[in-house]
Structures are given as structure tokens and as C-alpha cells.
Scaffold this motif. Structure first.
Motif, PDB file in Angstrom:
ATOM      1  N   PHE A  17      41.078  40.758  40.487  1.00 37.04           N
ATOM      2  CA  PHE A  17      42.140  40.553  39.507  1.00 37.04           C
ATOM      3  C   PHE A  17      42.972  39.346  39.925  1.00 37.04           C
ATOM      4  CE2 PHE A  17      46.295  41.198  37.588  1.00 37.04           C
ATOM      5  CZ  PHE A  17      45.928  41.378  36.268  1.00 37.04           C
ATOM      6  N   PRO A  18      43.164  38.379  39.022  1.00 37.26           N
ATOM      7  CA  PRO A  18      43.862  37.131  39.365  1.00 37.26           C
ATOM      8  C   PRO A  18      45.391  37.263  39.258  1.00 37.26           C
ATOM      9  CG  PRO A  18      43.066  37.018  37.126  1.00 37.26           C
ATOM     10  CD  PRO A  18      42.593  38.338  37.687  1.00 37.26           C
ATOM     11  N   TYR A  19      45.993  37.960  40.225  1.00 31.64           N
ATOM     12  CA  TYR A  19      47.442  38.201  40.167  1.00 31.64           C
ATOM     13  C   TYR A  19      48.252  36.921  40.006  1.00 31.64           C
ATOM     14  CZ  TYR A  19      47.450  43.206  41.170  1.00 31.64           C
ATOM     15  OH  TYR A  19      47.294  44.563  41.084  1.00 31.64           O
ATOM     16  N   ASP A  20      47.934  35.892  40.778  1.00 33.55           N
ATOM     17  CA  ASP A  20      48.717  34.651  40.701  1.00 33.55           C
ATOM     18  C   ASP A  20      48.591  34.003  39.327  1.00 33.55           C
ATOM     19  OD1 ASP A  20      49.649  34.915  43.293  1.00 33.55           O
ATOM     20  OD2 ASP A  20      48.107  33.594  44.143  1.00 33.55           O
ATOM     21  N   ALA A  70      46.207  45.009  35.688  1.00 28.70           N
ATOM     22  CA  ALA A  70      45.142  45.254  36.673  1.00 28.70           C
ATOM     23  C   ALA A  70      44.567  46.661  36.494  1.00 28.70           C
ATOM     24  CB  ALA A  70      45.685  45.075  38.099  1.00 28.70           C
ATOM     25  N   SER A  71      45.411  47.626  36.136  1.00 31.62           N
ATOM     26  CA  SER A  71      44.938  49.001  35.964  1.00 31.62           C
ATOM     27  C   SER A  71      44.058  49.162  34.721  1.00 31.62           C
ATOM     28  CB  SER A  71      46.120  49.978  35.884  1.00 31.62           C
ATOM     29  OG  SER A  71      46.747  49.919  34.613  1.00 31.62           O
ATOM     30  N   LEU A  72      44.095  48.208  33.808  1.00 28.64           N
ATOM     31  CA  LEU A  72      43.319  48.279  32.565  1.00 28.64           C
ATOM     32  C   LEU A  72      41.931  47.664  32.689  1.00 28.64           C
ATOM     33  CD1 LEU A  72      45.982  47.144  29.952  1.00 28.64           C
ATOM     34  CD2 LEU A  72      45.290  49.482  30.486  1.00 28.64           C
ATOM     35  N   GLN A  73      41.617  47.100  33.822  1.00 25.01           N
ATOM     36  CA  GLN A  73      40.369  46.352  33.967  1.00 25.01           C
ATOM     37  C   GLN A  73      39.139  47.244  33.811  1.00 25.01           C
ATOM     38  OE1 GLN A  73      40.603  42.832  34.058  1.00 25.01           O
ATOM     39  NE2 GLN A  73      42.563  43.739  33.460  1.00 25.01           N
TER      40      GLN A  73
END
Length: 75
Positions: A17-20, A70-73
Motif C-alpha cells: 500500500f503506497p502510504y506516502d 489500506a483496509s479496503l485493498q
């Protein structure tokens, strides 16, 4: 143009997941048209207004939104 499928962010970014990236889009907007449409609101400015420019609270709100995305991935 249909909205981006936000459940495939991890898949489209090499399995992580690309947080940045997501945090920057939420804070500043999508930037270049190749990154998608500008239909997603730039939440950074909205949160700044809502929270009287308290950067700690704004950062926490953006982090919470990133965590939710991120939780929806898709698995």
C-alpha cells in the motif's frame, strides 16, 4: 471518466500500500492528470480549515483515511 478503483492501490503499486503517495494525494491533490482525475477532494485543505490549522490533527486525520483505504485493498 469513471472514478479510480481505490481497492486496487496495493496491486497497482507492487503489492504494498503506497502510504506516502496516498497521503500526498489527500494532502495536495492528484497533481498530474496521468495520476487520475481531480474528482477526489484535496482533504488536506479541508482538514486544515476544520481543525484550525492544527497540523498534528490534520496529519492524524490523513493517516486515519490512509489506514481506512489500506483496509479496503483487494486480497
Amino acid at each position: 471518466m469513471p472514478a479510480s478503483d481505490l481497492t486496487t492501490l496495493t496491486k497497482r503499486h507492487g503489492g504494498e500500500f503506497p502510504y506516502d503517495y496516498v497521503s500526498n494525494v489527500l494532502r495536495f491533490g492528484p497533481g498530474v492528470a496521468a495520476h487520475g482525475s481531480a474528482d477526489m477532494p484535496t482533504w488536506g485543505s479541508i482538514f486544515q480549515y476544520m481543525d484550525n490549522y492544527n497540523q498534528t490533527v490534520v496529519q492524524k486525520r490523513i493517516q486515519n483515511l490512509c489506514d481506512y483505504l489500506a483496509s479496503l485493498q483487494a486480497k
